[in-house]
Structures are given as structure tokens and as C-alpha cells.
Design an enzyme around this catalytic site. Structure first.
Site, PDB file in Angstrom:
ATOM      1  CD  GLU A 200     -23.470  26.352 -23.872  1.00  0.00           C
ATOM      2  OE1 GLU A 200     -22.345  26.849 -23.997  1.00  0.00           O
ATOM      3  OE2 GLU A 200     -24.307  26.324 -24.798  1.00  0.00           O
ATOM      4  CD  GLU A 269     -28.321  27.723 -25.399  1.00  0.00           C
ATOM      5  OE1 GLU A 269     -27.361  27.911 -26.176  1.00  0.00           O
ATOM      6  OE2 GLU A 269     -28.336  28.127 -24.231  1.00  0.00           O
TER       7      GLU A 269
END
Ligand SMILES: *[C@@H]1O[C@H](CO)[C@@H](O)[C@H](O)[C@H]1NC(C)=O
Ligand SMILES: *[C@@H]1O[C@H](CO)[C@@H](O)[C@H](O)[C@H]1NC(C)=O
Ligand SMILES: *[C@@H]1O[C@H](CO)[C@@H](O)[C@H](O)[C@H]1NC(C)=O
Ligand SMILES: *[C@@H]1O[C@H](CO)[C@@H](O)[C@H](O)[C@H]1NC(C)=O
Ligand SMILES: *[C@@H]1O[C@H](CO)[C@@H](O)[C@H](O)[C@H]1NC(C)=O
Ligand SMILES: *[C@@H]1O[C@H](CO)[C@@H](O)[C@H](O)[C@H]1NC(C)=O
Ligand SMILES: *[C@@H]1O[C@H](CO)[C@@H](O)[C@H](O)[C@H]1NC(C)=O
Length: 885
Positions: A200, A269
Site C-alpha cells: 500500500e 486483500e
């Protein structure tokens, strides 16, 4: 049968793989992995894979095989995990790959079970893990080893020579280790994909300016240069360079587009739950909403890009436990259950697991259509209802059934995105009832034949011990390793995260004049600190006078002094280091700004420049008094129930493990805050901080977009009272339990609870029509489909080593209510109980057909019947005597 047959096919190919395995002494026949704009290409075929997240250190190696098997049974093709740098390199250049950190063993277990692996090296991993990465060790920052902070000139996660050198060294180490062990797909191993930079990063990149952009490019080139031979992924990285797949993380990813043509759509995810903090509520993400999100992901496409092939990955499929002090922060709790389909203890969390298993099976049955059809046909069914049909031949009459022999049998997704209302739609001549916020995968997956709900019923508690011993922890300086300097040092610079605790002590002189000034003017002296995190305890002359909890909060603490010299002690405590955000390595811990005493006769006293003595950690921690080897080093004395010391106390006892194999939890609800060890294993921090009374919902409405404040429970109660003790850490008797307690509690009320499946419930309705996916080639004779009357079935299954001991409720007809609250409806077959009992009692699992034939007659003509069963499972080892087999 359709499902049965699909599974059978899968088993056959697995069997072939295993055969090959034997031949090559590896897990698979070597295969290459590549990708195109549509899919990952595994050994030349486009594949649609489902991935399950399991973080190996959050369970014990003894738990791994069961977790992997349950993931596979639930429909996963791939296991994904991060790699935890701080644990693997606790000291620079010294690697650790043992016990819970035996990464190679974990990867091999995944391979030997026939699953693939996505290895997410990071090395920053976030993961709600101490210091977010792999760099900083027991000395960690969410995965970063804490020593990394001390590398000269280092700046994390950006174009920085020192950082890049350390990162490259670690990433290379891991890739080489995997290659040496022959674990990449082209070597016959399970690894099909890797992740780098890191995790991320896109969320924080702009904070690093040009350096961030260059770092992304560098990381990509570094990774590709390692010659790992499988694709690399960056998640949430919309500027991912060529040859790196950028992937989506989130609650919903149906709108996601990769940043360039030629990359497949990956959802690395899918947040099926959420984590929580001490004093927080417990989040739950409803299974219906998860299924909706995933089905939408498969359903939707974008103009110009057909996203047919995808990899959705459950984060976490199993969450587990933050043993030791591996929780990230600030304030993340020891449990990392995550509301995942497999719970913290390794048991299936129902109905989530079953619901997702059905979903995976339904999606899998669509695989051939999804990879074959170039783009789905969109059909508007209503204002908020739509269909996407993946089928080569559809005409206005409906489907050409002769296609079904070798084309997909599953081709359409019907969505109702109305968050309130159900809708009835007509699709290809059939009528469908679509619940709000739902996707039906056709052929139908609403009338699933597997919809079992299980409830974990903790077994009665037993107090762990009537006999406890105790010893006081010294308040303040206890060793010769303490040192004195002018000024306030930053917490982590001193502790290197070897302990949560750091004592700061100084001496204050208070004159008679000060005392009389306070009395005359009625002022109170105050201790003020500009900013502090996570917990501060203030002691004056050995007495605890106040505590502050917060994340960079101002401290204003009234203090009382005696005339003369007074010892002022500040105990700074970390509760999980920062693991997220730009520049988090600079966040540090302890105090920031000025520390002052106000209200003195001659004005404020600035303590920031005073002489302070520092002491890292607790004496008990450093003497290892929690280990079976060293616990006698402490001068333990018997603890009297009438006189339990309140603060800064160690307690110990010995206990016997409960019989059987059910997972074990320690209930620490009677304690305050501290840490616990069993036979020297650190089971984590504990804290009975209570969640606020408000914010929980009486009913969880799954409809509408999810966020982590929706569907929370546990208001007004401690966030966590039960702490997992893995069975493999226990012996039959004489298990040493040691606790360090800061604020006070009653050890006599500590109990052991068994975490076991007690009640199981199942509910399946008669199908309105035979689901299309039940048809197969053999049903087609001369172009005509002959549908055999295969009834849906209800399946019940207890957990491992349990059997069904009683049927508490059974009704074939129109029963009402939900698990543990079922009642008969107007229509009820009198043979319900006997039919179900006959099929199920004394068995580990059983199946009952949903048809009038099975129940000896139709209890109500023309009405759709449902079978509902509630049964009780008991462990074979414990309760076998309770009934006859
Ligand atoms: C994988 O690709 C490499 C490079 O193109 C090739 O040499 C190798 O034979 C391939 N392996 C398999 C198992 O297809
Ligand atoms: C975890 O705790 C155990 C027992 O206290 C200790 O031996 C071990 O070094 C710790 N491991 C890590 C990674 O902190
Ligand atoms: C169905 O498809 C087959 C093969 O494509 C074709 O031969 C047949 O005519 C079709 N039947 C109908 C009713 O369209
Ligand atoms: C479909 O099945 C028929 C008969 O089984 C076979 O002849 C044909 O080759 C198959 N078509 C495809 C595309 O697999
Ligand atoms: C921690 O120590 C390093 C040098 O060891 C120093 O550069 C840095 O400023 C210190 N950090 C804080 C917040 O004091
Ligand atoms: C232990 O807990 C029970 C029930 O909560 C309570 O009644 C009892 O007083 C407690 N015992 C002690 C010794 O605190
Ligand atoms: C359906 O019934 C026919 C005729 O009884 C039989 O030949 C066929 O194998 C059956 N198909 C299935 C899928 O059971």
C-alpha cells in the site's frame, strides 16, 4: 451432484499432481506463471484463483496443516502471506527461520497440500504488526526491525541509499532462500507470485515527493533483477511500473482497473473483517456483504477492458494471534481474529466459512465461461437490477442447452444493488427473487445445499488454580544498567523495543516556601508534558499517583510533594509500535516537547534539561522469571487471597491442561493490564480496557456498503478477555503460568476456557427447479437434457474429533426463526426428527435429502419446504460415555 462432480474432478487432478510429486520429489511438475490482460496464466492456461491469507507467525507450526487444509476445503487455490522482516532478522545480518518463523516449512506445507503460494515480501508489510514490517524485530516496527532506525543516514521507504541497501539485502535473501529450496513454480514449488514495495505504498507515496516516485521505480527494477521467474505485484500502487502488476486492496474492488493494458485484475486483500484496539468494539463483516462484494467483482467489467480473470484474496482467511509483543499500533490487541472465516483458534467461523465455500464453489463452476467469453452481455433487469451473462450462445429463447456439455453450465450473475428492497425479476423466461444487496450466481447459488451455521459455545470455566505465588516488581531503577544523562531521550532510542517499559527518574527539591505558597494560594503543582504516547504512569516517592493513556496527547497531572527531596518517576510504556503512515519510523514513542512542573513559587520548573536516570524494562523480564528454567531466580512467596498486592506485581501458578483437543483460552477478565507467559511462551499483552457503551448495533444489517464501524459488538465490555494458548505449548500437568500485572487484578479468578463447537445448525430449502449446474454431459442424450431428480441435501458436520450427540430440533416444512431459536411453522412433517436422527446421530457428519420421499410424504402440497436442524456436537475423547454409538 454438480458440486460433487467438480470436487471429484479437482481431486483427480490433485491425485495426478501428487503422483508427479512422487516422481520428481517436489510438489508440482515444474510450471511457468505469466499473465495477460485477462488472467494469470498458470502452465499455459488462464486461471481464476481464490487466495486465502494466513500469516504463519500468528499461529503455531502445529496449527499450520489444519489451517491450510481448512482453507483448501473452503475453496482456496492459493495461500498468501507476508514475510516478517523484523522476526527473520532480529539483529542485522543474523537470520532466524525457526519455530513460528519457519517460513520454508510453511511454504512446503502449502505446496504439499496442492495449493499455490503468493509470498508478499514487502519488506514493509503493515499488517497491524509491530513497526509494520520486517525491519525491526522483537525489536520491530510493523515488520521493520527496530535496528533499522539506527542505520546511519537512513530514511525509510524512499529514495535513500542506506534504506535501499538494507531492503535489497533482505528481499534478495528471501528470494534466494526460496530458490535454494526449489520453491518457485518453475522448480516444481508452490510460489506463483511475489510482492514487493512494499505494501500500500501508493497511500503514502506523495508524502515523499520525487523520492517516492524514484523509490517505486527502483524497487521494481530491483525485484525484477532478482530473476525469481514469477510475476511481482505491488498493491494499491497506481503508478506500478511496467512488468509489475498493481493490485487492489479494500472492502470492494469491482470498480478497480489495473494501470495499464496487459495486466490482470488482482484483488490482493479482500478485507473480510477488521482489527481492533484495546478499548475498541469488535468489528464483524457480514458474510452476505462479503459474498456480494466478491460476486460483484467477478460480475462487472469496464469498457475496453474485460476483467474476467481475477484473483480475489481473503485478508485474512485466518487471522490468528499476535503472540509476544508483535501487535502493531498504536494499541492493537493481542487477538488478531479479524472476524475471519477461520477463527483465532483455528476453528471454522460459521456461517462465514460455509457461505464463502458455497460462493467459491459457485464461482469455480463459472471458470470456464468466464475465461472463454470475451465479454459478458449486460442486461438491465430493473432500475437497480442487472444481469451479466457470460455465455457464447444466448438467444432470445434462452440458453442453447446442447452447449452445456462442454461449455460452461454457469453463466450469469444477477445483481440487485438496491440497499433496501428485494426485487423480483424475469431473466431468460425464469422468475427470480433477488434479496437486497445481493448477487445471484446462476445457475442458482441461493438454494445452496450447504448452509450450515455453527456456534462456538465455550465450555464451563474452571478456575486455573487455588494456589498462587507472587513477587513485587521494583518501582524505578533496579539494575546497574541504568544510566544518567541531561535531558529527555526518545523512548525507542533507549529501549530498542526490547521491552514495552522505560523508567525516567529525576529528583525534585521542594522548599518550605513552596509548601506554604501552595497552602496560602490554594494552588496545586502540576506536571505537564506537551505530548506523549501510549501509556504514562506517574510515581512520586514510590506511589502511583496517575496514569495517562493516549496517542500523542497532552499531559496535565496534579502532583503532591513533600518538603525536601522527592523522587519523580515517569514510566513510559509502548503498546504496539506505529505500523502505518509516511515517516512512521520517525514517530517514535514516549514524550515530545517540554516536560514541566507548574505552580511553584518561583515559577515553572523545566524538567526537559534536568538530569534523568534511565532504566529499560522490568527486572522480572530481564531475569526471565517467566521461563521454566529461570523462574526460581525470583524470590516468590505465597499469595494470600485476603491480601492481593495491587500494582506492579508478578504472579505465578502451575496448572493442568484440560483433557481433549479443544483449543484452550486463558480468561484474564479479572486482571488489569500486563503480559502473560505459559511455559515460557509469551502469549501476549493483556488489558481489560472497556469499549464505549455506544456504537454497537442491535441488529447487523448486511445491506449497503460496509465499513469497520458497521456491525460491531461488545459495547461496554473489555475488548479482549480470552487469550489463546496453543495446545502445542501445553503438557498434561505442571504448566507454568506467569503474569506481570501493572494496575491490579485478582489472579484467583483467572480461568481456563475451552473453545469448542457446541451447537451446529443447518437450513436448506427445496429447489424451485433443478439448478442448472447440476446438469452434465451424461444428462444430454440426442440433444435433449434429461434431468434426474436430484434433491438438494443438508449437510451437518461437527469439528474434528467430535460427533453429533443429539438432535435438538428438526423440522421439514415451514420452520421459523434462526439457530438456537427455531420453531415449527404451520407445515411440519411428523417424521422430521426420526429421519434426521436416523441419518445423523453418532456420526461426525451426515447428509439429509430435502424431498418428500425422504420424509415419507408431502406435509403441505404446493408449498416450498425447508429443512432446519439444530444438533449438538460433543468431543469424542471427553463425552463419549454420554450416548451410545
Ligand atoms: C518456462 O519458461 C522458460 C523460459 O521461457 C523455459 O525455458 C522453460 O522451459 C519453461 N518451463 C516450463 C515448465 O514450461
Ligand atoms: C517471543 O517470546 C519468546 C518467549 O518469551 C522469546 O523466547 C522469543 O524470543 C520471542 N520472539 C520474538 C520474535 O519476539
Ligand atoms: C444449439 O447449438 C448447437 C451447436 O451450436 C446447434 O447445432 C443447434 O442447432 C442449436 N440448437 C438450437 C435450438 O438453437
Ligand atoms: C464439445 O463436446 C463435443 C462432444 O462431446 C466434442 O465433439 C467437441 O469437440 C467439444 N467441443 C469443445 C469446444 O470442447
Ligand atoms: C535517536 O537517536 C539518533 C542517533 O542515535 C538521533 O539522531 C535521533 O535524533 C534520536 N531521535 C530522537 C527522537 O531523539
Ligand atoms: C470471582 O468471580 C466471581 C464471579 O464473577 C465472583 O462472584 C467472585 O467474588 C470472584 N472471586 C474473587 C475471589 O474475586
Ligand atoms: C440420470 O438417469 C439416467 C437414467 O436413469 C442415468 O443413465 C444417468 O446416469 C443419470 N444421471 C445422473 C447424473 O445421475
Amino acid at each position: 451432484m454438480g458440486v460433487g462432480r467438480a470436487l471429484l474432478r479437482c481431486l483427480v487432478s490433485l491425485w495426478l499432481m501428487i503422483n508427479v510429486t512422487v516422481a520428481t520429489a517436489n510438489f508440482f511438475k515444474p510450471f511457468n506463471v505469466s499473465y495477460d490482460h485477462r488472467a494469470l496464466i498458470i502452465d499455459g492456461s488462464r486461471r481464476m484463483l481464490i487466495s486465502a491469507g494466513i500469516h504463519y507467525p500468528r499461529a503455531t507450526p502445529e496449527m499450520w496443516p489444519g489451517l491450510i487444509a481448512k482453507s483448501k476445503e473452503g475453496g482456496a487455490d492459493v495461500i498468501q502471506t507476508y514475510v516478517f522482516w523484523n522476526a527473520h532478522e532480529p539483529v542485522r545480518g543474523q537470520y532466524y527461520f525457526e519455530g513460528r518463523y519457519d517460513l520454508i516449512k510453511f511454504v512446503k506445507l502449502v505446496g504439499s497440500s496442492g495449493l499455490y503460494l503468493h509470498l508478499r515480501i514487502g519488506p514493509y508489510v503493515c499488517a497491524e504488526w509491530n513497526f509494520g514490517s520486517n525491519l525491526l524485530s522483537p525489536y520491530t516496527f510493523k515488520g521493520f526491525p527496530v535496528w533499522l532506525r539506527d542505520v546511519p543516514g537512513i530514511e525509510f521507504r524512499t529514495e535513500n541509499v542506506a534504506f535501499k541497501a538494507e531492503m535489497e539485502r533482505f528481499v534478495k535473501k528471501i528470494v534466494e532462500l526460496m530458490r535454494e529450496e526449489m520453491l518457485f513454480s518453475w522448480q516444481g514449488g508452490p510460489i506463483i507470485m511475489l510482492q514487493v514495495i512494499e505494501n500500500e505504498y501508493g497511500d503514502v507515496e506523495s508524502s515523499y515527493g520525487q523520492g517516492g516516485k524514484e523509490y517505486v521505480q527502483w524497487a521494481a527494477q530491483m525485484a525484477l533483477g532478482l530473476g525469481a521467474g514469477v510475476p511481482w505485484v505491488m498493491c494499491k500502487q497506481s503508478d506500478a511500473p511496467e512488468n509489475i502488476i498493481n493490485a487492489c486492496n479494500g472492502y470492494y474492488c469491482d470498480g478497480f482497473k489495473p494501470n495499464a493494458y496487459g495486466k490482470p485484475v488482482l484483488w490482493t486483500e479482500d478485507w473480510d473483517g477488521w482489527y481492533t484496539t484495546w478499548g475498541g468494539r469488535l468489528p464483524h463483516r457480514p458474510a452476505e456483504d462479503l459474498a456480494f462484494a466478491v460476486a460483484r467483482f467477478f460480475q462487472r467489467t469496464r469498457k475496453g477492458l474485460t476483467h474476467l480473470d481475477k484473483l480475489p484474496a481473503w485478508f485474512q482467511y485466518f487471522g490468528g494471534t499476535n503472540f509476544n509483543r508483535t501487535s502493531g499500533g498504536p494499541f492493537y490487541i493481542t487477538s488478531y481474529d479479524y472476524d475471519a472465516p477461520i477463527d483465532e483458534y483455528g476453528l471454522l467461523s460459521e456461517p462465514k466459512w460455509g457461505h464463502l465455500k458455497d460462493l467459491h464453489a459457485a464461482i469455480k463452476l463459472c471458470e470456464s465461461a468466464l475465461v472463454a467469453a470475451d465479454s459478458p452481455r449486460y442486461i438491465k433487469l430493473g432500475p437497480k437490477q442487472e444481469a451479466h451473462v457470460y455465455q457464447v450462445d444466448i438467444d432470445s429463447e434462452g440458453l442453447n442447452l446442447t452447449q452445456f456439455g462442454n461449455q460452461s453450465r454457469c453463466s450469469a450473475f444477477l445483481a440487485n444493488i438496491d440497499v433496501r428492497k428485494a426485487a423480483t425479476v424475469t431473466f431468460l423466461g425464469q422468475t427470480y427473487h433477488l434479496p437486497p444487496w445481493s448477487v445471484s450466481i446462476l445457475p442458482d447459488c441461493r438454494n445452496t445445499a450447504f448452509n450450515t451455521a455453527k456456534f462456538i459455545v465455550p465450555k464451563e470455566e474452571s478456575y486455573i488454580s487455588k494456589s498462587w505465588m507472587t513477587i513485587k516488581e521494583p518501582i524505578g531503577i533496579w539494575s546497574e544498567n541504568s544510566f544518567t544523562v541531561q535531558g529527555i531521550l526518545e523512548h525507542l532510542n533507549v529501549t530498542k523495543d526490547r521491552s514495552d517499559y522505560l523508567w525516567y527518574t529525576t529528583r525534585i527539591y521542594v522548599s518550605d516556601d513552596d509548601i506554604s505558597y501552595w497552602e496560602e494560594k490554594e494552588v496545586k503543582p502540576m506536571l505537564t508534558i506537551d505530548s506523549m504516547r501510549d501509556v504514562l504512569r506517574v510515581f512520586i516517592n514510590g506511589q502511583l499517583i496517575g496514569s495517562v493513556i493516549g496517542h500523542w496527547v497532552k499531559v496535565v497531572q496534579p502532583v503532591h510533594f513533600l518538603q525536601g527531596y522527592n523522587d519523580l518517576l515517569l514510566l513510559s510504556e509502548t503498546v504496539g509500535l506505529q505500523n502505518y503512515g509516511a515517516f512512521f519510523e520517525k514517530d517514535g514513542a514516549g514524550f515530545r516537547g517540554q516536560i514541566k512542573l507548574t505552580g511553584f513559587r518561583n515559577g515553572d520548573i523545566d524538567l526537559s534539561k534536568s538530569s534523568w536516570t534511565y532504566q529499560v524494562g522490568l527486572q522480572g523480564e530481564f531475569l526471565n522469571i517467566y521461563t521454566t528454567k529461570d523462574d526460581e531466580k525470583a524470590g516468590w512467596s505465597d499469595l494470600m487471597a485476603e491480601a492481593i498486592p495491587a500494582t506492579f506485581t508478578w504472579y505465578k501458578t502451575y496448572f493442568s491442561a484440560p483433557d481433549g483437543t479443544d483449543p484452550v483460552a486463558l480468561d484474564l477478565g479479572s486482571m488489569g493490564k500486563g503480559q502473560a507467559w505459559v511455559n515460557g511462551h509469551h502469549i501476549g499483552r493483556y488489558w481489560t480496557l472497556v469499549a464505549s457503551r455506544d456504537g454497537c448495533q442491535r441488529i447487523c444489517d448486511y445491506r449497503g456498503p460496509y465499513n469497520s464501524n458497521k456491525c460491531t459488538t461488545n459495547c461496554g465490555k473489555p475488548t479482549q478477555t480470552r487469550y489463546h494458548i496453543p495446545r502445542s505449548w501445553l503438557k498434561a500437568s505442571d504448566n507454568l503460568l506467569v503474569l506481570f500485572e501493572e494496575t491490579g487484578g485478582n489472579p484467583f479468578n483467572i480461568s481456563i476456557k475451552l473453545h469448542s463447537v457446541g451447537i451446529i445448525c443447518g437450513q436448506v430449502s427445496e429447489s424451485h427447479y433443478p439448478p442448472l449446474w447440476k446438469w452434465s454431459q451424461s444428462d444430454i442424450v440426442d440433444g435433449t437434457v434429461y434431468i434426474n431428480n436430484t434433491a438438494p441435501e443438508l449437510h451437518l458436520r461437527c469439528d474434528d474429533k467430535q460427533v453429533i450427540a443429539s438432535i435438538e430440533f428438526a423440522s421439514y416444512g415451514t420452520p421459523q426463526g434462526s439457530c438456537q431459536k427455531f420453531s415449527e411453522g404451520d407445515c411440519h412433517s411428523p417424521s422430521s426428527l426420526s429421519v434426521v436422527s436416523e441419518a445423523c446421530l453418532g456420526r461426525k457428519s451426515c447428509s439429509v435429502g430435502i424431498s418428500n420421499t425422504v420424509f415419507m410424504g408431502d406435509p403441505c402440497r404446493g408449498i416450498v419446504k425447508t429443512l432446519v436442524v439444530q444438533a449438538r456436537c460433543v468431543s469424542l475423547s471427553n463425552d463419549l460415555g454420554a450416548f451410545r454409538l
